[in-house]
Design a protein around this motif. Structure first.
Motif, PDB file in Angstrom:
ATOM      1  N   VAL A  72     -47.308  14.005  14.300  1.00  0.00           N
ATOM      2  CA  VAL A  72     -46.511  14.146  15.739  1.00  0.00           C
ATOM      3  C   VAL A  72     -47.313  13.756  16.917  1.00  0.00           C
ATOM      4  N   ASP A  73     -45.689  13.137  17.726  1.00  0.00           N
ATOM      5  CA  ASP A  73     -45.605  12.336  18.848  1.00  0.00           C
ATOM      6  C   ASP A  73     -45.126  12.317  19.956  1.00  0.00           C
ATOM      7  N   GLY A  74     -45.279  13.766  20.423  1.00  0.00           N
ATOM      8  CA  GLY A  74     -44.141  14.213  21.367  1.00  0.00           C
ATOM      9  C   GLY A  74     -44.022  13.156  22.645  1.00  0.00           C
ATOM     10  N   SER A  75     -45.155  11.800  22.538  1.00  0.00           N
ATOM     11  CA  SER A  75     -45.254  11.043  24.566  1.00  0.00           C
ATOM     12  C   SER A  75     -43.992  10.645  24.798  1.00  0.00           C
ATOM     13  N   SER A  76     -43.548  10.233  23.868  1.00  0.00           N
ATOM     14  CA  SER A  76     -42.203   8.934  24.601  1.00  0.00           C
ATOM     15  C   SER A  76     -41.048  10.271  25.450  1.00  0.00           C
TER      16      SER A  76
ATOM     17  N   GLU B  56     -44.036  19.132  28.340  1.00  0.00           N
ATOM     18  CA  GLU B  56     -45.282  19.699  27.372  1.00  0.00           C
ATOM     19  C   GLU B  56     -45.342  18.702  26.321  1.00  0.00           C
ATOM     20  N   MET B  57     -44.328  18.150  26.293  1.00  0.00           N
ATOM     21  CA  MET B  57     -43.783  17.225  24.375  1.00  0.00           C
ATOM     22  C   MET B  57     -45.445  16.223  25.335  1.00  0.00           C
ATOM     23  N   ALA B  58     -44.905  15.943  26.115  1.00  0.00           N
ATOM     24  CA  ALA B  58     -45.813  14.276  26.417  1.00  0.00           C
ATOM     25  C   ALA B  58     -47.843  14.184  26.350  1.00  0.00           C
ATOM     26  N   SER B  59     -48.175  15.363  25.963  1.00  0.00           N
ATOM     27  CA  SER B  59     -49.420  15.696  25.383  1.00  0.00           C
ATOM     28  C   SER B  59     -49.520  16.227  24.169  1.00  0.00           C
ATOM     29  N   PHE B  60     -47.968  16.339  23.173  1.00  0.00           N
ATOM     30  CA  PHE B  60     -48.654  16.603  21.725  1.00  0.00           C
ATOM     31  C   PHE B  60     -48.645  15.490  21.029  1.00  0.00           C
ATOM     32  N   LYS B  61     -49.652  14.938  20.597  1.00  0.00           N
ATOM     33  CA  LYS B  61     -49.902  13.979  19.076  1.00  0.00           C
ATOM     34  C   LYS B  61     -50.914  14.536  18.504  1.00  0.00           C
ATOM     35  N   LYS B  62     -50.884  14.680  17.098  1.00  0.00           N
ATOM     36  CA  LYS B  62     -51.746  15.503  16.233  1.00  0.00           C
ATOM     37  C   LYS B  62     -51.436  15.139  14.909  1.00  0.00           C
TER      38      LYS B  62
END
Ligand code: NI
Length: 182
Positions: free
Chosen positions: A60-64, A69-75
């Motif tokens: 998952v990667d919400g940085s776009s 909260e999503m910007a740092s969500f990369k896992k």
């Protein structure tokens, strides 16, 4: 390496994925390829069966997204187990890179606890809420062979039936590289 994304109708999307053994494959390389493939297609989540690999891994990667909260969500999630889902059901219009140009409202619980291995094979148990939980729930479904369209109301499913059968035949307009169902 960028992989083509397998489209709705391919049997690989309907199989329960196999667990990954530690020395079986290089998960870091695979995860990086999955991030690259996902980025190219403007996705925020990608599961291995979507690139034709029937293994229990998703990224998952919400940085776009603009959301802080999503910007740092990369896992990276390897061999995940969804321990429990709780909280209110909430509806959101989901989409999927394997089902282009189709969206539909899916109800999911707001909070999850999940145990998984990360790309360094460190075992973790974490809690996620809201949109982060939803993305994980969607990707977790992929490795069980489930797709978001399975949750749609029968009315909505009737409305998208033709679109799905067109994708199934390989007739779809996408900007990224795909593997059309054979
Ligand atoms: Ni999807």
């Amino acid at each position: 390496m960028i992989y083509p994304i397998f489209l709705y109708g391919d049997p690989v999307l309907r199989k329960k994925c196999d667990m990954i053994y530690r020395d079986e494959l290089d998960v870091k390389t695979l995860a990086n390829d999955m991030f690259e493939t996902m980025m190219k297609a403007d996705g925020i989540g990608l599961a291995a069966p979507q690139i034709g690999i029937s293994k229990q891994i998703f990224v998952v990667d919400g940085s776009s997204l603009e959301d802080e909260e999503m910007a740092s969500f990369k896992k990276v999630f390897i061999n995940p187990i969804l321990n429990h889902e709780q909280g209110e059901l909430w509806e959101f219009e989901e989409g999927c890179l394997s089902i282009p140009n189709v969206r539909g409202g899916v109800n999911r619980k707001s909070t999850i606890e999940i145990t998984f291995y990360d790309e360094n094979w460190i075992k973790r148990t974490e809690t996620f809420k809201g949109m982060q939980a939803r993305i994980i729930q969607h990707e977790y479904d992929h490795i069980q062979g489930r797709l978001f369209v399975d949750y749609l109301s029968s009315l909505k499913r009737k409305l998208i039936k033709n679109k799905l059968s067109e994708i199934n035949k390989g007739n779809t307009d996408v900007s990224y590289e795909v593997k059309r169902p054979s």
